[in-house]
Scaffold this motif. Structure first.
Motif, short mmCIF file in Angstrom:
data_model
loop_
_atom_site.label_atom_id
_atom_site.label_comp_id
_atom_site.label_asym_id
_atom_site.label_seq_id
_atom_site.Cartn_x
_atom_site.Cartn_y
_atom_site.Cartn_z
N ASN A 169 0.86 -1.22 0.00
CA ASN A 169 0.04 0.11 0.14
C ASN A 169 0.75 1.33 -0.08
N THR A 170 2.11 1.14 0.41
CA THR A 170 2.70 2.32 0.50
C THR A 170 3.37 2.74 -0.97
N ASN A 171 3.04 2.17 -2.14
CA ASN A 171 3.36 2.27 -3.29
C ASN A 171 2.85 3.70 -3.72
N ASN A 173 2.80 6.19 -1.79
CA ASN A 173 3.16 7.29 -1.04
C ASN A 173 3.79 8.38 -1.89
#
Length: 245
Positions: A169-171, A173
């Motif tokens: 899910n940090t892609n 950011n």
């Protein structure tokens, strides 16, 4: 122990580790310096030097950051203590407290040396020492339990899809810096990436050189443990990280 007049040797595997606990490096205290192999010359040098008295009088040896020591160094300390104290028990009969993380990366060595030939817990001294293991479970540096679970699962090689998803899910950011800061496992990769970015700048280079004074073996320990390079290149426009030693 000090309050009860028990002679305790406080050491660390690196200069920084030793400074943080108010002690010496294990290399300095034991007299092995930068050596990794036993030799009659080394033994004679230690036996006739100032280190011998401290080794004979010590009741307890504390060694911090033990995971950064090569197993050859652990075995060498064990052998030296046996010889100097004239005692065939592990570590010459001294009570030993090792502090460290057995799941860290192995110490640096030649490229063709396997990990099994590096870790401190593969040493004869560890096996024969019959250590009692106290495993610390409270995480002090992190408060986010999900993050703690991810870190622990990576350490234990038990990460699953439920923990992988928050990482994916940090892609999305948005990073503040371009290029972003990168963390690497080895200094050689850090130096390579830094040099690539330095070479992109068209401003002139300025070079600054470190000066090392003191005993050769202590200078060598500093040279290996201080993170700043001996030859420092700076350019106008580059980002700089300040290091405090």
């Amino acid at each position: 122990m000090k309050e009860n007049e028990i002679h305790v040797a406080i050491t660390g595997s690196t200069g920084i580790a030793a400074v943080n606990i108010g002690g010496k490096t294990i290399h300095s205290w034991s007299g092995i310096g930068i050596e990794t192999e036993f030799s009659p010359y080394l033994l004679t040098k230690i036996r006739n030097g100032k280190k011998a008295s401290s080794i004979r009088n010590a009741k307890v040896l504390i060694l911090d950051e033990v995971s950064m020591l090569h197993k050859k160094q652990i075995d060498l300390v064990d052998l030296i203590l046996k010889e100097i104290r004239n005692n065939g028990q592990p570590f010459g009969g001294i009570q030993v407290v090792l502090v460290g993380d057995g799941l860290q990366l192995p110490p640096i060595d030649k490229p063709n040396v396997s990990s099994e030939d590096k870790f401190f817990f593969m040493s004869n001294a560890w096996i024969n020492g019959n250590f009692n293991i106290c495993y610390l479970t409270d995480v002090i540096r992190q408060k986010d339990q999900l993050f703690v679970d991810i870190l622990n699962s990576i350490r234990n090689q038990t990460i699953d899809e439920e923990l992988i998803q928050p990482l994916l899910n940090t892609n999305a950011n948005i990073l503040k810096h371009n290029p972003p800061l990168r963390l690497c496992c080895h200094n050689i990769d850090v130096d390579r990436l830094n040099q690539v970015e330095i070479d992109k700048l068209i401003t002139p280079s300025y070079f600054y050189y470190a000066e090392l004074t003191g005993k050769d073996e202590l200078k060598e320990v500093l040279r290996k443990n201080v993170l700043a390079p001996e030859k420092l290149e700076l350019k106008v426009g580059m980002r700089v990280m300040f290091l405090n030693n």
